[in-house]
Design a protein around this motif. Structure first.
Motif: not given
Ligand SMILES: NC(=O)c1ccc[n+]([C@@H]2O[C@H](COP(=O)([O-])OP(=O)(O)OC[C@H]3O[C@@H](n4cnc5c(N)ncnc54)[C@H](OP(=O)(O)O)[C@@H]3O)[C@@H](O)[C@H]2O)c1
Length: 283
Positions: A9, A29, A33, A56
């Motif tokens: 997200l 996200d 986790i 990311t």
């Protein structure tokens, strides 16, 4: 091919999810986790056995990290080691993102992929620890360093606000905007970075370190000036020195990432124009 995206997200995570939509990627996200939960990460990755993991997820508050170094180290550093071990055992590829801030910033021509990091802030130390954890725990990795990410804002709670959104907010709420006319680096458009990431993987480029940002460089003031001109904003914009604002974390003076391994991206000015037209279209 199974693709797993963490930080899905976030600003870059959302864009990668779009670029990989045909592969129906698994999206994680923090709510799904927490990457610092070592056992969960190991169990889930060994169950899913992803071919590619794009990580990311990150603690991106550069100034906040000065008072929260342990947390930054956990998310940006140690968690990367757990992820790397898990992906390596599952036989996949791990793509991880880092920053120009790992460099000291006293170079006059910029930093090559094999330049020696010398982090100067807690955030930068945590990201450098993540780089080391990656390299030590998996062979099949792409470590992609980027700088000054902008693009569609993150949907998650603590996702980093990009400089473009910060400047537009200031211009909407102030009569004059002061912006630092120092600290040279290259803006990176999330759309271009996500496509470049996929190209590196699709072309089976050799594993290792990559520097990806849009072409060209600027100070924060020059970046703001371009945003103002794209939006035809008439608010007064003032260049100020770096010490005009009191910021806890040290930033590099010059941290342009030199890309010697992939096709250069279009100029940051072009990419910014593109983003702003998409943004206008959405509004
Ligand atoms: N933004 C920049 O200017 C910039 C510059 C250089 C490098 N980078 C690097 O580029 C990558 C992408 O950055 P970005 O700007 O897209 O990030 P972002 O928008 O801030 O998104 C990061 C995501 O990570 C999630 N996250 C944080 N801690 C987590 C945890 N413990 N477990 C699971 N998820 C967690 C956040 O979720 P919550 O919001 O729910 O916490 C958020 O959705 C990162 O590695 C970043 O360090 C970014």
């Amino acid at each position: 091919m199974k693709v797993l995206i963490t930080g899905a997200l976030g600003m870059l995570g959302q864009q990668l999810a779009k670029v990989y939509k045909d592969q129906d990627p698994i999206l994680w996200d923090r709510e799904v986790i927490d990457i610092t939960d070592k056992d969960k990460v190991l169990t889930q990755i060994s169950k899913i056995k992803p071919d590619i993991v794009l990580n990311t997820a990150a603690y991106n508050d550069v100034d906040g990290a000065e008072n929260n170094e342990a947390l930054a180290m956990e998310i940006n550093g140690h968690a990367i080691g757990h992820l790397a071990k898990a992906v390596s055992t599952a036989g996949g590829i791990l793509v991880h993102y880092s920053t120009d801030y790992v460099f000291k910033g006293d170079s006059v021509e910029g930093y090559k992929e094999d330049g020696q990091p010398d982090p100067q802030s807690a955030y930068a130390r945590s990201k450098y620890l993540g780089e080391q954890e990656l390299v030590d725990n998996i062979q099949n990795y792409y470590l992609i360093r980027l700088s000054r990410l902008f693009g569609r804002p993150a949907k998650s709670k603590s996702g980093k606000k990009s400089f473009v959104e910060i400047i537009l907010d200031l211009a909407n709420n102030q009569d004059e905007v002061n912006v630092i006319d120092e600290e040279v680096s290259s803006p990176t458009y999330s759309v271009d970075l996500a496509l470049a990431t996929k190209a590196i993987i699709d072309q089976k480029k050799s594993f290792g370190i990559y520097h990806i940002s849009n072409n060209g460089s600027c100070t924060w003031f020059e970046f703001a000036k371009e945003i103002f001109s794209n939006y035809n904003i008439k608010v007064k914009l003032n260049p100020v020195p770096a010490d005009f604002f009191s910021r806890p974390a040290l930033r590099p003076k010059y941290s342009v990432l030199l890309n010697n391994k992939t096709e250069p991206l279009r100029s940051w000015q072009y990419a910014l124009k593109d983003y702003m037209s998409v943004k206008n279209h959405e509004i």
